[in-house]
Design a protein around this motif. Structure first.
Motif, mmCIF file in Angstrom:
data_model
loop_
_atom_site.group_PDB
_atom_site.id
_atom_site.type_symbol
_atom_site.label_atom_id
_atom_site.label_comp_id
_atom_site.label_asym_id
_atom_site.label_seq_id
_atom_site.Cartn_x
_atom_site.Cartn_y
_atom_site.Cartn_z
ATOM 1 N N GLU A 47 4.796 -12.619 -2.814
ATOM 2 C CA GLU A 47 4.089 -11.723 -3.737
ATOM 3 C C GLU A 47 2.824 -11.176 -3.089
ATOM 4 O O GLU A 47 2.530 -9.981 -3.190
ATOM 5 N N ASN A 49 2.246 -10.806 0.077
ATOM 6 C CA ASN A 49 2.629 -9.865 1.119
ATOM 7 C C ASN A 49 3.003 -8.517 0.523
ATOM 8 O O ASN A 49 2.611 -7.463 1.037
ATOM 9 N N LYS A 50 3.752 -8.537 -0.576
ATOM 10 C CA LYS A 50 4.173 -7.302 -1.234
ATOM 11 C C LYS A 50 2.972 -6.518 -1.749
ATOM 12 O O LYS A 50 2.939 -5.283 -1.682
ATOM 13 N N GLU A 51 1.971 -7.245 -2.278
ATOM 14 C CA GLU A 51 0.777 -6.593 -2.811
ATOM 15 C C GLU A 51 -0.255 -6.298 -1.729
ATOM 16 O O GLU A 51 -1.281 -5.664 -2.003
ATOM 17 N N VAL A 157 -0.145 -2.583 1.914
ATOM 18 C CA VAL A 157 1.125 -2.457 1.201
ATOM 19 C C VAL A 157 2.008 -1.491 1.976
ATOM 20 O O VAL A 157 1.645 -0.324 2.169
ATOM 21 N N ARG A 158 3.176 -1.964 2.425
ATOM 22 C CA ARG A 158 4.090 -1.105 3.152
ATOM 23 C C ARG A 158 4.701 -0.067 2.226
ATOM 24 O O ARG A 158 4.803 -0.263 1.015
ATOM 25 N N HIS A 160 7.648 0.880 1.551
ATOM 26 C CA HIS A 160 8.824 0.567 0.741
ATOM 27 C C HIS A 160 8.492 -0.279 -0.477
ATOM 28 O O HIS A 160 9.355 -0.509 -1.314
ATOM 29 N N HIS A 161 7.246 -0.753 -0.567
ATOM 30 C CA HIS A 161 6.807 -1.475 -1.759
ATOM 31 C C HIS A 161 6.058 -0.568 -2.741
ATOM 32 O O HIS A 161 5.583 -1.040 -3.777
#
Length: 542
Positions: A47, A49-51, A157-158, A160-161
């Motif tokens: 989570e 990493n996604k944020e 945040v990459r 694709h997220h």
């Protein structure tokens, strides 16, 4: 330190305190770090990493604040920290100001995460700081704030997220600043930097702790173009590519510092490296900002002048080789099998193509071949591919047809596979006499890239770049004045620094060079070593 004046919710200003708090900045920082650790621990690493939530190390925050603050030209600056988290840069800026006697007019932090925003409010409100809970991109479009100093570690945040609707909204905001939308492959930090222009006073200093990817990537063109043409870049400081600034993020980071001012024709940009921007390691390199262009890559400035600054007549590897990436199968575990397993299934491999093992399992500098062209390796692999109709395969090689019939839905429906006709026809390549492992780490040896001489008819996967001699080099080999061994020897002695400078770097010292990047690497030394001449006008090679 004197009490600070902060912003209220309505945007007006007022004195926040009549006297300093009874507790010190050091006490607050200890409390902040404790709360930071607790919030990090309760969140799933996936989570976070996604944020893109990677907390700024305190020593790094202090180093950046110290460097940025000395460039500020106003007496009582307004400071802004987008995505402030628990307030690492707020503490660092307050501490630096306390040491230098600088007094802030306002300090504003913006934080989207409710829990972190509450922590920051509780910690820093008594020091005249206003924490605004919300999205920085929305804040930038609605606030009248004009900061003199901005310091930020924006969320990593990459792309694709980022949901499509968010990208569309952020692109519209950025278009107001730059007149063009950034690439859809841009990470969130790109939107932050470009939108921050709306919050900066003329001459303001911005310091950003961001990934180094924008220096080289295609999506980075928009931000490189903006920076080169619209602001005065003071420093680009890259951390050791073989280390990590953040323990929990595999990314090479840098500090970008610029002044919100059109660059003068004589303005120069400093490129430096090391653990501390205030004490760079080795010699810093200085270039006119006019030499920076959005279309060119910038990582070369840390070691040498980029390609655009080299003589136009300097030959490149593209003058010697046609360069192609190895094949992408869509599912290596299905389409690439050991030759022994294929034989055990009764599949005739006479029409199948040998394929090389991945670079991590191939350490030979030269690949020899048997009389049938198969590589003499302990591990022989076969590409399970055909361009013929299923009925033809069933008649000629029934065991192969049975293998294809048994493919599961996951294999058949992967992106690459479902867009092929027939689905089992993997893209083709001619065997390449020279291969390059295009991605690797130096591991103290200084050789992340390896050139391999291939005498077999095996092709390679996309872990390699495939080099085919062309032009004068191909003619010299065909005429017998040069051999492939001569070419391979010259490539093995070729400067790894040139390859590194031509490619890009990721966290932990992972180096990578793409086909177009390899094609543009200057190759004059190889021409000289092989005795191939090139002239300075017209057709360069003869």
């Amino acid at each position: 330190m004197k009490p600070l004046k902060g912003l209220t919710g309505s945007g007006s200003t007022e004195w926040r305190t009549s006297k300093l708090p009874d507790f010190s900045l050091t006490d607050l920082e200890k409390k902040r770090l404790s709360k930071q650790r607790k919030l990090d621990a309760k969140r799933d690493p996936v989570e976070r990493n996604k944020e893109g939530q990677f907390a700024t190390p305190p020593s790094l925050a202090s180093s950046i604040a110290k460097f940025a603050l000395q460039l500020v030209s106003v007496d009582e600056p307004i400071m802004l920290e987008p995505s402030c988290g628990s307030g690492a840069f707020i503490y660092a800026a307050l501490s630096a100001a306390e040491q230098t006697g600088i007094r802030y007019r306002d300090i504003v932090g913006v934080e989207k995460d409710q829990e972190f925003a509450e922590v920051a409010k509780n910690l820093w409100s008594e020091w005249g700081t206003t924490i605004i809970e919300g999205d920085f991109l929305d804040f930038a479009t609605t606030s009248s704030l004009k900061a003199d100093l901005l310091i930020a570690n924006p969320p990593y945040v990459r792309h694709h997220h980022l949901p499509k609707e968010i990208k569309a909204r952020y692109s519209a905001i950025v278009s107001r600043v730059t007149g063009r939308s950034p690439s859809g492959l841009s990470g969130l930090y790109v939107y932050f930097i470009l939108a921050s222009q709306l919050c900066l006073a003329p001459g303001a200093i911005s310091a950003w702790l961001i990934p180094s990817e924008f220096l080289d990537t295609n999506y980075g063109k928009s931000i490189r173009k903006y920076l080169a043409e619209n602001v005065s870049i003071e420093r680009i400081h890259r951390f050791d590519p073989d280390g990590l600034v953040f323990d929990d993020a595999l990314v090479t980071s840098l500090i970008l510092v610029f002044r919100n001012k059109q660059p003068g024709k004589n303005h120069k940009v400093t490129f430096s490296e090391g653990d501390d921007i205030n004490n760079p390691e080795g010699a810093s390199l200085v270039f006119p900002q006019t030499s920076l262009h959005g279309e060119s890559r910038w990582s070369g400035y840390f070691t040498q002048a980029p390609r655009s600054d080299l003589p136009e007549t300097e030959p490149t590897l593209s003058d010697l080789f046609t360069i192609r990436r190895g094949i992408a199968t869509g599912n290596n575990s299905y389409f690439i099998r050991s030759r022994d397993a294929v034989a055990a299934d009764g599949i005739d491999d006479s029409d199948l193509i040998p394929v090389l093992p991945p670079p991590r399992r191939l350490n030979l500098p030269t690949i020899s071949a048997d009389p049938d062209g198969w590589p003499i390796l302990s591990e022989q692999l076969v590409l399970m591919s055909s361009s013929e109709p299923e009925a033809t395969i069933a008649a000629k090689n029934p065991s192969l047809a049975k293998y294809f019939e048994g493919a599961d839905d996951k294999t058949r429906n992967s992106y690459l596979v479902r867009n092929r006709a027939p689905w089992y026809k993997v893209e083709s390549r001619e065997p390449a006499p020279i291969l390059l492992t295009y991605m690797g780490r130096a591991n103290g040896k200084g050789t992340p890239f390896r050139f391999i001489l291939n005498y077999s008819r095996a092709i390679a996967t996309n872990g390699y770049l495939m080099l085919y001699p062309r032009g004068v080099l191909e003619n010299a080999i065909q005429e017998g004045s040069l051999t492939l061994e001569d070419v391979h020897k010259a490539l093995q002695q070729f400067s790894q620094e040139s390859l590194i400078a031509g490619g890009r770097v990721y966290g932990g010292g992972l180096r990578k060079i793409e086909p177009k990047e390899l094609a543009n690497v200057p190759a004059g030394s190889i021409f000289r070593q092989l005795g191939i001449r090139y002239n300075t006008s017209g057709d360069r090679l003869f």
